[in-house]
Structure formats: C-alpha cells, structure tokens
Scaffold this active site. Structure first.
Site, mmCIF file in Angstrom:
data_model
loop_
_atom_site.group_PDB
_atom_site.id
_atom_site.type_symbol
_atom_site.label_atom_id
_atom_site.label_comp_id
_atom_site.label_asym_id
_atom_site.label_seq_id
_atom_site.Cartn_x
_atom_site.Cartn_y
_atom_site.Cartn_z
ATOM 1 N N LYS A 91 0.839 -1.284 0.030
ATOM 2 C CA LYS A 91 -0.044 -0.191 -0.061
ATOM 3 C C LYS A 91 1.029 1.321 0.004
ATOM 4 O O LYS A 91 1.973 1.212 0.764
ATOM 5 C CB LYS A 91 -0.948 -0.122 1.272
ATOM 6 N N GLU A 116 -8.374 11.802 12.912
ATOM 7 C CA GLU A 116 -7.526 10.526 13.365
ATOM 8 C C GLU A 116 -6.607 10.895 14.473
ATOM 9 O O GLU A 116 -5.727 11.741 14.547
ATOM 10 C CB GLU A 116 -6.708 10.113 12.119
#
Length: 436
Positions: free
Chosen positions: A196, A241
């Site tokens: 990723k 986050e």
C-alpha cells in the site's frame, strides 16, 4: 517499525529561559474558540467543545530533519528543568503546555514547531481553567515569579470578517496528472513492490480578503464536531484521526483507513456504510494501518487491545473504517516520543513503510510540509494528544493564500478516478470553511 532508542538529554551551552506558569480554575467562559483574540496567532485543540486553546507566545522551539522529534523533546525538557509551576487544577493539560506540529518527511523544508502559548484556556470533565506562562532567565522565589493576577476568564471575542471570494487552483500536480500517478502506483503495488502507498495532492486557495484563522476554526468545529479542530503555526484543520493519546500509563490510538463519500441520503448512506464494512479492498487497507500502529506501540506496552473488526465512523462528508487500539505503557514515556514511534503510520504513508516512503518521494511531486505529520500538544508530565494533520491547510506568509492537502490509500485494485473523487471529498471541509 522499530522503536526509537533511548536518547539522553544533551548538554547545552547556555541555560534555557526559565518557564514560569500559573494555572487556576475559572467559571465557564463560553465556547473555547470564541476566546481567541484578533491579531494573535491562535492555537487550538478542540473536540465537541472540550480541549485547549491558546494565544501569545512564551517560548518556541523549531526543529528540522530526522532528529526533529528528539530535538523538540530535549528542548521541552530543558524548559521544564528550571520551571516554576503553580497548578491549582491538576488535570491533564494544566500547567505549562506546548502545542506542536511536525513535518511529515525527514527531508522536508518545513520546520517543525513546539510553541508554549502565553495564555491557555482549557475545558475538560465539566471544569475550566486558565494558565498564564512567562519566561525569564531566573526568578528569586515562587511567590515573586508566578504571573498574576490570573483570576477570571478572558472575554468572548467578536466574530472576524466574513470570508472573501475564494478561487481554487491545482497545486504541484494537476488533477489529470495525479490520476496518472495513482495508476503508476497501482502498477507498482500489483507487481508486488509494496502492499500500500498513500499518495497526496495539494490545492491552492486564494482569498480576496486575508484569511481569518479564527473563523476557519469556528466553521470547522461547527460542521465537524466529532473531529479535533487544530491550529498550530499556521497549520489549521479538523482531523478525525487520533495518532496517540496518553494519560498516566494508558495509551490509545484511533486508526482510520478505508473511506467512502456520503450522499446526504440517510438510507443510501447506511447502505454505503454496510458496503464499506464488507469491502475487501478497504478492509485490507485498514488492516495494514492497524498492524503498523500495533507494531509501533508494542515495544512500549505491557499489553495492547485490538478489536477483532473495525467500526464505521460517520462524519459529515465521508465515512471511514475505524479501529481504536489501546494499551498499558510499560515505562514512563512521553506522548511525543510515542508520536515519533508511530509516525508515519500506514494510514498516511503505506506498507512496508520504507518502500512506501520511497515511492512517495519518487512520484508525489511535492513537499507535504507538515501535512500528515503529528499535530497536538503535551504537558509537563509528558501526557498529551497527537493527531495526524489531515483535512487541513497551511496559511503561509501571504494571508490571502492557503495550501490545502488530501491523500488516498492506494492498494491493488485501486481505481485512479475513484481515488481522485475521494481526494476531492477530503478537500471539502477546508473548502467549505474558506467559503469556497
């Protein structure tokens, strides 16, 4: 990710300024963001009306390069070593507090900052407090050096000017070119070079009037109350986050990876949330991000707790797969040291970290500055809260211009057009706050 080795406090050639702080409890002064005065650099870390805000400057530390976190922590320790503190409240975030924001990359040209505001107002657990901090080379006694008086709350400030007309333009890379970069990244992932990578893009906003950061903060907090609304050294945004939060020896981190845009139709959005929770692409991306956080925290923890599956976090404009990782710290370690160990997580860089970072350097085409780096605060005990600087913009030397940022996780099977649309959704909070 390996844990950083212990780093002793380095000797200094001359004494650090003497930090002198006084915290008292105050009556409810009204909304924290409404206290920020005009004409002063605002500092903010607020969620659902709780948190801390500050203004003025008692001390500032700037660091760069691979050692930026360690240098900042050493500087903070030096300030605290000779500090004179009277704290009548004793909550996390009382006493002297430093707001911080750190560059994403070791090689970034952007400086990282720790700033101690002259005035801080906080609200937590039904209590409000005021801290005033000064610096001096020395002080004869606590009675003589504690600033005063500090009773009473600062007044609410009037709203600033309304937003001007805003024009948006592509930043370092145009939208079509960024789609091409995503396609190149997907090919690299599918060849097995990495699992990723997170690719970011920027957008330039130009306002007809100087941007009032206080107004940005108020609009972000009103539209996205579930996020942490932050402002440090010109970097302003609303992040969903939480990279790391510490209190005594408890640590928590919220991991977000896997995103879908909301439509505004509640029934349709529930169906989309269900599809997100079943998406193999998004679940795989999320698993990479959770694993990177657990691996980074494990060396510091006597134990960690990871839920078996993520939940869907509903925000005003998007929905994310989310997991809250918690643990008990083995030793006394500061929240800033943990933020260093956790950065960069797979949520903003990729997996494996080294391969993803190298690909970002190769293809992204811009310096992220402090976007996607840790942003937050720590107190004199080392406790604090550090988010990831997402859904944000950087106000530069020209107050008419703001550089906005957004990024997307790229894995095997990612569609470049869909990723471009996802990045556009992530620009929405700042675009709306600017009035665009």
């Amino acid at each position: 990710m390996s844990a950083p080795a212990p780093d002793p406090v380095a000797p200094v050639a001359r004494p650090a300024p003497r930090l002198v702080a006084r915290t008292v409890e105050i009556d409810d002064p009204g909304p924290l963001l409404g206290l920020l005065p005009p004409g002063a650099e605002p500092f903010s870390w607020v969620r659902r009306g709780e948190g801390i805000v500050g203004w003025g400057e008692a001390a500032r530390l700037r660091t760069t390069g691979p050692g930026r976190f360690r240098e900042a922590e050493r500087g903070w320790r030096r300030l605290l070593a000779g500090a004179v503190v009277r704290d009548d409240v004793g909550l996390r975030g009382t006493g002297p507090v430093a707001f911080g924001s750190f560059a994403f990359a070791d090689a970034s040209s952007a400086a990282s900052s720790l700033v101690v505001p002259a005035t801080v107002v906080g609200h937590r657990e039904g209590r409000w407090w005021l801290t005033r901090t000064t610096t001096g080379e020395s002080g004869p006694s606590i009675g003589a050096t504690i600033p005063g008086p500090v009773s009473g709350a600062p007044p609410q400030q009037p709203d600033g000017p309304p937003p001007g007309t805003v024009v948006f333009a592509d930043g370092a890379v145009s939208s079509p070119d960024w789609e091409s970069l995503v396609g190149r990244a997907v090919a690299r992932v599918e060849r097995g070079e990495l699992d990723k990578v997170v690719l970011a893009r920027d957008l330039l906003a130009r306002s007809s009037t100087p941007v009032d950061v206080r107004g940005l903060l108020r609009r972000l907090a009103a539209a996205y109350p579930a996020t942490w609304t932050f402002s440090v050294d010109g970097l302003v945004g609303a992040t969903p986050e939480m990279l790391v939060r510490t209190q005594v020896r408890l640590v928590a981190s919220r991991v977000l990876a896997g995103t879908i845009r909301r439509t505004g139709d509640d029934a349709h959005d529930l169906a989309l949330a269900a599809s997100l929770a079943r998406s193999s692409k998004d679940l795989g991306e999320h698993e990479y991000a959770v694993r990177s956080v657990v691996e980074a925290l494990t060396p510091f923890c006597a134990g960690t707790n990871v839920p078996e599956s993520p939940f869907v976090l509903h925000l005003a404009n998007v929905m994310h797969l989310a997991t809250d990782v918690t643990g008990v710290l083995r030793d006394d370690v500061s929240s800033l040291r943990l933020a260093e160990a956790l950065h960069p997580s797979a949520a903003v860089c990729g997996t494996p970290t080294a391969a993803a970072a190298a690909l970002i350097d190769e293809v992204e085409g811009m310096d992220r500055g402090r976007y996607a780096g840790p942003v937050g605060w720590l107190d004199s005990d080392g406790d604090g809260e550090w988010g990831i600087a997402l859904r944000c913009g950087q106000v530069g030397d020209d107050p008419h211009e703001v550089r906005l940022f957004a990024g997307c996780g790229i894995v095997a099977g990612s569609d470049p057009a869909a990723e471009l649309a996802e990045s556009a959704a992530k620009f929405v909070p700042m675009r709306d706050a600017l009035g665009g």
